[in-house]
Scaffold this motif. Structure first.
Motif, mmCIF file in Angstrom:
data_model
loop_
_atom_site.group_PDB
_atom_site.id
_atom_site.type_symbol
_atom_site.label_atom_id
_atom_site.label_comp_id
_atom_site.label_asym_id
_atom_site.label_seq_id
_atom_site.Cartn_x
_atom_site.Cartn_y
_atom_site.Cartn_z
ATOM 1 N N GLY A 60 4.523 -57.736 43.466
ATOM 2 C CA GLY A 60 5.683 -58.307 44.160
ATOM 3 C C GLY A 60 6.504 -57.262 44.872
ATOM 4 O O GLY A 60 7.491 -57.577 45.539
ATOM 5 N N LYS A 61 6.085 -56.016 44.762
ATOM 6 C CA LYS A 61 6.812 -54.935 45.414
ATOM 7 C C LYS A 61 6.210 -54.689 46.788
ATOM 8 O O LYS A 61 5.018 -54.904 46.999
ATOM 9 C CB LYS A 61 6.657 -53.683 44.542
ATOM 10 N N LYS A 62 7.052 -54.249 47.760
ATOM 11 C CA LYS A 62 6.508 -53.825 49.054
ATOM 12 C C LYS A 62 6.106 -52.360 48.908
ATOM 13 O O LYS A 62 6.973 -51.500 48.759
ATOM 14 C CB LYS A 62 7.562 -53.954 50.157
ATOM 15 N N PRO A 63 4.782 -52.056 48.911
ATOM 16 C CA PRO A 63 4.349 -50.694 48.571
ATOM 17 C C PRO A 63 4.803 -49.609 49.553
ATOM 18 O O PRO A 63 5.124 -48.510 49.138
ATOM 19 C CB PRO A 63 2.829 -50.794 48.526
ATOM 20 N N TRP A 64 4.765 -49.909 50.859
ATOM 21 C CA TRP A 64 5.034 -48.864 51.834
ATOM 22 C C TRP A 64 6.442 -48.961 52.393
ATOM 23 O O TRP A 64 7.001 -50.049 52.508
ATOM 24 C CB TRP A 64 4.063 -48.951 53.013
ATOM 25 N N CYS A 65 6.995 -47.812 52.764
ATOM 26 C CA CYS A 65 8.233 -47.819 53.529
ATOM 27 C C CYS A 65 8.061 -46.844 54.695
ATOM 28 O O CYS A 65 7.337 -45.857 54.581
ATOM 29 C CB CYS A 65 9.443 -47.459 52.679
ATOM 30 N N ALA A 66 8.686 -47.163 55.794
ATOM 31 C CA ALA A 66 8.518 -46.336 56.990
ATOM 32 C C ALA A 66 9.725 -46.475 57.896
ATOM 33 O O ALA A 66 10.432 -47.489 57.859
ATOM 34 C CB ALA A 66 7.256 -46.761 57.750
ATOM 35 N N GLY A 67 9.960 -45.471 58.691
ATOM 36 C CA GLY A 67 11.016 -45.500 59.693
ATOM 37 C C GLY A 67 10.578 -44.646 60.862
ATOM 38 O O GLY A 67 10.034 -43.560 60.673
ATOM 39 N N ILE A 68 10.752 -45.157 62.076
ATOM 40 C CA ILE A 68 10.294 -44.387 63.241
ATOM 41 C C ILE A 68 11.440 -44.078 64.195
ATOM 42 O O ILE A 68 11.223 -43.566 65.277
ATOM 43 C CB ILE A 68 9.184 -45.131 64.015
ATOM 44 N N GLY A 69 12.680 -44.408 63.818
ATOM 45 C CA GLY A 69 13.823 -44.165 64.694
ATOM 46 C C GLY A 69 14.090 -42.677 64.843
ATOM 47 O O GLY A 69 14.107 -41.944 63.856
ATOM 48 N N SER A 70 14.270 -42.232 66.084
ATOM 49 C CA SER A 70 14.543 -40.819 66.320
ATOM 50 C C SER A 70 15.169 -40.678 67.702
ATOM 51 O O SER A 70 14.743 -39.859 68.509
ATOM 52 C CB SER A 70 13.238 -40.024 66.227
ATOM 53 N N GLY A 71 16.194 -41.508 67.979
ATOM 54 C CA GLY A 71 16.853 -41.457 69.285
ATOM 55 C C GLY A 71 15.870 -41.750 70.393
ATOM 56 O O GLY A 71 15.084 -42.690 70.288
ATOM 57 N N GLU A 72 15.880 -40.930 71.435
ATOM 58 C CA GLU A 72 14.964 -41.178 72.549
ATOM 59 C C GLU A 72 13.521 -40.895 72.168
ATOM 60 O O GLU A 72 12.610 -41.309 72.877
ATOM 61 C CB GLU A 72 15.362 -40.330 73.757
ATOM 62 N N ALA A 73 13.321 -40.188 71.040
ATOM 63 C CA ALA A 73 11.957 -39.902 70.593
ATOM 64 C C ALA A 73 11.440 -40.968 69.657
ATOM 65 O O ALA A 73 10.380 -40.805 69.046
ATOM 66 C CB ALA A 73 11.901 -38.539 69.911
ATOM 67 N N THR A 74 12.163 -42.080 69.526
ATOM 68 C CA THR A 74 11.752 -43.163 68.632
ATOM 69 C C THR A 74 10.297 -43.528 68.864
ATOM 70 O O THR A 74 9.877 -43.731 69.998
ATOM 71 C CB THR A 74 12.657 -44.390 68.863
ATOM 72 N N VAL B 282 5.090 -53.860 53.952
ATOM 73 C CA VAL B 282 6.299 -53.156 54.408
ATOM 74 C C VAL B 282 7.458 -54.132 54.522
ATOM 75 O O VAL B 282 7.265 -55.318 54.639
ATOM 76 C CB VAL B 282 6.096 -52.496 55.791
ATOM 77 N N ASN B 283 8.660 -53.710 54.556
ATOM 78 C CA ASN B 283 9.089 -52.328 54.593
ATOM 79 C C ASN B 283 10.011 -52.124 53.402
ATOM 80 O O ASN B 283 11.190 -52.436 53.495
ATOM 81 C CB ASN B 283 9.791 -52.054 55.928
ATOM 82 N N GLY B 284 9.412 -51.694 52.287
ATOM 83 C CA GLY B 284 10.104 -51.632 51.007
ATOM 84 C C GLY B 284 11.515 -51.071 51.087
ATOM 85 O O GLY B 284 11.713 -49.945 51.490
ATOM 86 N N GLY B 285 12.484 -51.886 50.721
ATOM 87 C CA GLY B 285 13.876 -51.430 50.663
ATOM 88 C C GLY B 285 14.567 -51.345 52.000
ATOM 89 O O GLY B 285 15.741 -51.002 52.071
ATOM 90 N N ILE C 52 11.888 -44.587 48.076
ATOM 91 C CA ILE C 52 11.048 -44.179 46.937
ATOM 92 C C ILE C 52 11.944 -43.805 45.754
ATOM 93 O O ILE C 52 11.665 -44.127 44.607
ATOM 94 C CB ILE C 52 10.161 -42.965 47.316
ATOM 95 N N LEU C 53 13.054 -43.148 46.060
ATOM 96 C CA LEU C 53 13.959 -42.674 45.009
ATOM 97 C C LEU C 53 14.583 -43.836 44.238
ATOM 98 O O LEU C 53 14.820 -43.732 43.039
ATOM 99 C CB LEU C 53 15.061 -41.798 45.610
ATOM 100 N N ASP C 54 14.844 -44.968 44.930
ATOM 101 C CA ASP C 54 15.459 -46.122 44.266
ATOM 102 C C ASP C 54 14.407 -47.060 43.699
ATOM 103 O O ASP C 54 14.746 -48.117 43.167
ATOM 104 C CB ASP C 54 16.313 -46.945 45.259
ATOM 105 N N GLY C 55 13.131 -46.716 43.858
ATOM 106 C CA GLY C 55 12.075 -47.596 43.365
ATOM 107 C C GLY C 55 11.847 -48.816 44.238
ATOM 108 O O GLY C 55 11.199 -49.775 43.824
ATOM 109 N N ASN C 56 12.382 -48.812 45.469
ATOM 110 C CA ASN C 56 12.187 -49.960 46.358
ATOM 111 C C ASN C 56 10.870 -49.909 47.111
ATOM 112 O O ASN C 56 10.450 -50.895 47.703
ATOM 113 C CB ASN C 56 13.342 -50.072 47.355
ATOM 114 N N CYS C 57 10.257 -48.723 47.183
ATOM 115 C CA CYS C 57 8.920 -48.634 47.742
ATOM 116 C C CYS C 57 8.194 -47.516 47.015
ATOM 117 O O CYS C 57 8.812 -46.722 46.300
ATOM 118 C CB CYS C 57 8.942 -48.397 49.248
ATOM 119 N N SER C 58 6.862 -47.466 47.212
ATOM 120 C CA SER C 58 6.080 -46.497 46.446
ATOM 121 C C SER C 58 5.456 -45.418 47.307
ATOM 122 O O SER C 58 5.203 -44.316 46.826
ATOM 123 C CB SER C 58 4.946 -47.215 45.708
ATOM 124 N N LEU C 59 5.170 -45.722 48.574
ATOM 125 C CA LEU C 59 4.385 -44.804 49.402
ATOM 126 C C LEU C 59 5.042 -44.604 50.760
ATOM 127 O O LEU C 59 5.553 -45.550 51.370
ATOM 128 C CB LEU C 59 2.976 -45.376 49.605
#
Lengths: 322, 442
Positions: free
Chosen positions: B195-209, B262-265, B284-291
């Motif tokens: 029941g957990k969302k295994p992966w978490c990801a973020g791609i925001g990086s201003g104009e380099a998003t 995705v996107n855990g937490g 990952i630190l809060d246990g909301n995602c694993s990878l």
């Protein structure tokens, strides 16, 4: 270049400036009498004209020239860059967004400013109320972008996770689901436009408020004696009296909006289909290294500004002639 | 009137003149335990100055500046270090304008080739080439070789094929570190079934998003199509929308575009686009995602009190290959490119290409490694750097440089980012690869 050299270059430039000014003052002091006013005026204009030619006219012409060349700036490709702007999907999105910005921002910002100016006119605490709406003017576009990014901030609807964005908190309190305001086109562009309106409404309000206060009291008095109601007063007295000011405010905001860059770059970086001409010009020139397309976009921006400036000047002339 | 302005003029002149008296920057502080015998080959360079221009700014610059000090102390040369965040655009402008630094630390092979094309860069001296051949593999040498001429030795390296996880969570649940891509998929499904969302990801990086997706895609390109096909893709010998790259992006999509994964937490699939890459792995630190797949530098993004170690709060494992024997490794790095062939510049360039410098620098840094084979792993202090060095020096590893950094700017730092962002917010894989292909300079 290392810092010391930079500093020396700067010193050299300052010395040169001082020397030029010195020479001009010296020559000017040789002229005497009333007759010499004309030549002296031209003499003072000379450095300015030279700098305008060097710093504005030459780069402008060069940009136009460059816009007919390819990405590396080496081979002539005619109007291909302009064709790209008007035919590729991404560039059309850019044009659509720019149109949206220019149509919505000046009118809404001016309308908000006008309504506010009328509402607070002669009210108690008028100065304080005006200061409140004028404050955003003091914030840079980048600062405003960052502030509004926080307002639009998204956190998922999950146990143990709290909203940190103002707008989504309000949505959640009203029983809705948090939204990603800056992702879905074309709405995200409207959410960016709000930021510009927030900044510019204060400017519109200040200028329009001054114009309203300049309406002669006897006209207002006469209208009132004739039994004109508040809406009639606005329609037949206020609006015609402040028309020239209204045009200036609209065109000034319009030109500013055409050049909008900072807000888009700070808040979305032009992603999610929110790019506008000024932002696209930057990313083509400096990131994609496409000098030709970048120059063509800059020229387009220049062409778009011309009619607004011309209209602005005409209106100013007309109002001065009266 | 004339007299008054003349007086004012004189005053301005005087002020300007006095302001022009230059100040001297302070000298390098003394370092007691430097063995100058290792520097004797460079001779005495008293009174010579070498300028270094780079995008590395505070706080990482301290270790660089300190690593130059033994050279300054023993040869009496002065190194002028200049860090600038807009290095990537400015270095080109400076090279074209005929005002380049003596040495530029260039982080992208694509940019290096552009700089060489300006005609201002100098070929590396024989000693540098010798050091580079000794310290680095052929693939590394090829990134700094243009038209058969070798220009710059690599300095730092980072590895990207890592997946961050919580060792505690893995221990508690009996999860094992995957050895193959199939294991990774199985592990993902196993976590998702709880029941957990295994992966978490973020791609925001201003104009380099969007750039983190380019790394994902490169990793899968290497794994599914192999290094030769990867090279062809990077060099545009095969089209961006040909079957290999399309399959790679689709493979990334099975993880990042699956709402079960995705996107855990952080939200749904689209939230990947608005989450900054810095925040992407924090759940990952809060246990909301694993990878969380991200490069070795990501260690610095965890809060200061996080223990990054195999028995700590978070650690990373190698993103596995197709089989347990396959060891493709995606990474990045920097190169020291010279624009001058004065003897002191060549001497400094030689020092920078030596294992002596690599070890000196490693001892002074956190989160910095080199692919130089002469780097003694004992000189690397933290566990994640040790993991990076062991992967880089693994004889089975097939290293490949970040692909988007080698592609032309119009693709590598514009269309690829932009279309990857559109892809995560709903655009199809086919439209995405087609549009990137169309953006390739003709």
């Amino acid at each position: 270049m290392i810092t010391g050299e930079k500093f020396l270059t700067m010193c050299g430039a300052v010395l040169l400036f001082v020397a030029v000014v010195g020479v001009i003052l010296f020559i000017a002091s040789r002229f005497g009498g009333r007759r010499s006013d004309g030549p002296v005026a031209y003499l003072y204009l000379l450095p300015t004209l030279a700098m305008l030619a060097l710093g504005l006219v030459y780069p402008g012409l060069r940009t136009i020239y460059q816009s007919f060349f390819d990405a590396a700036g080496t081979s002539f490709i005619g109007l291909d860059n302009y064709q790209t702007i008007f035919t590729t999907e991404d560039q059309i999105t850019v044009l659509r967004n720019t149109v949206l910005w220019v149509v919505v921002t000046p009118f809404v910002a001016t309308a908000v400013g006008l309504i506010y100016a009328i509402l607070v006119d002669k009210a108690r605490m008028e100065a304080f109320a005006k200061a409140l709406i004028f404050l955003p003017m003091a914030i840079s576009f980048v600062g405003a972008g960052i502030i509004w990014k926080f307002i639009y901030e998204f956190r998922p609807d999950q146990v143990g996770i709290k909203q940190i964005g103002l707008l989504n908190q309000l949505v959640v309190m009203a029983g809705g689901k948090p939204q990603q305001w800056l992702v879905n086109q074309p709405w995200n562009t409207l959410f960016l436009i709000v930021v510009m309106i927030w900044i510019q409404a204060g400017f519109a309000m200040t200028v329009l408020s001054a114009a309203i206060k300049a309406i002669p009291d006897d006209i207002v008095e006469a209208a009132r004696l004739d039994g004109v109601g508040p809406f009639g007063m606005f329609r037949f007295i206020t609006l015609p009296s402040i028309r020239p000011t209204l045009v200036v405010v609209l065109t000034t905001i319009g030109i500013g909006t055409l050049k909008v860059f900072d807000i888009v770059r700070t808040m979305t970086g032009g992603q999610f289909f929110t790019s506008v001409v000024a932002n696209e010009f930057y990313s083509q020139s400096f990131r994609a290294n496409n000098q030709g397309l970048g120059a063509a976009l800059a020229v387009l921006l220049f062409i778009l500004v011309i009619p607004i400036v011309v209209y602005n000047i005409r209106q100013l002339r007309a109002s001065e002639a009266r | 009137m004339a007299a008054a302005s003349a007086g004012a003029l004189g005053l301005t002149l005087a002020l300007t003149m006095s302001a022009c008296g230059g100040g001297k920057s302070d000298d390098a502080s003394d370092q007691p335990n430097v063995d100058c015998s290792q520097f004797s080959q460079y001779g005495d360079l008293s009174g010579k100055t070498i300028s270094v221009y780079t995008g590395i700014v505070t706080p990482e610059d301290t270790a660089y500046i300190n690593s130059y000090k033994p050279f300054e102390q023993c040869t009496h040369a002065t190194i002028k270090y200049e860090g600038d965040k807009s290095f990537e655009t400015q270095i080109l402008v400076r090279a074209q304008a005929g005002n380049p630094p003596d040495i530029a630390i260039v982080p992208q092979p694509g940019l290096l080739k552009q700089l060489v094309a300006t005609g201002k860069a100098k070929e590396a001296p024989a000693a540098v080439k010798e050091n580079a051949a000794k310290g680095w593999g052929e693939d590394w040498m090829s990134y700094a070789t243009v038209d058969g001429k070798f220009y710059a030795a690599p300095s730092g390296a980072s590895i990207k094929s890592l997946v961050w996880y919580s060792p505690q969570e893995f221990k508690d649940n009996g999860y094992e570190i995957p050895k193959t891509l199939d294991d990774l998929k199985a592990l993902t499904d196993k976590i998702a079934s709880t029941g957990k969302k295994p992966w978490c990801a973020g791609i925001g990086s201003g104009e380099a998003t969007g750039w983190p997706i380019t790394d994902w895609m490169e990793d899968f390109m290497l794994r599914l199509s192999g290094p030769e096909e990867y090279d062809k893709w990077v060099n545009h010998d095969i089209a961006f929308n040909s079957p290999g790259p399309t399959a790679a992006l689709d493979a990334v999509g099975t993880y990042l575009k699956d709402p079960k994964y995705v996107n855990g937490g952080l939200g749904d699939v689209k939230s990947i686009a608005t989450t900054t890459f810095q925040d992407g792995g924090l759940p990952i630190l809060d246990g909301n995602c694993s990878l969380h797949r991200q490069a070795s530098f990501y260690a610095a993004n965890f809060p200061a009190d996080t223990k990054v170690a195999e028995d700590g709060d978070v650690f990373a494992f190698y993103l596995p290959g197709k089989t347990a024997e396959d060891k493709p490794l995606l990474g990045g790095g920097e190169f020291n490119l010279a624009f001058s062939d004065r003897p002191e510049v060549q001497a400094f360039q030689t020092y920078l290409s030596s294992d002596l410098w690599a070890n000196t620098k490693a001892k002074l840094s956190q989160g910095w490694v080199s692919a130089n084979k002469g780097l003694d792993p004992a000189n690397v202090s933290n566990p994640i750097d040790k993991l990076a060095v062991s992967l880089l020096q693994d004889p089975n590893a097939v290293f490949r440089f970040d692909g988007s950094d080698q592609m032309p700017g119009a693709v590598g730092s514009n269309a690829f980012w932009k279309q990857a962002t559109n892809w995560i917010t709903g655009q199809s894989t086919k439209d995405t690869v087609d549009k990137i292909e169309a953006a390739w300079p003709k």
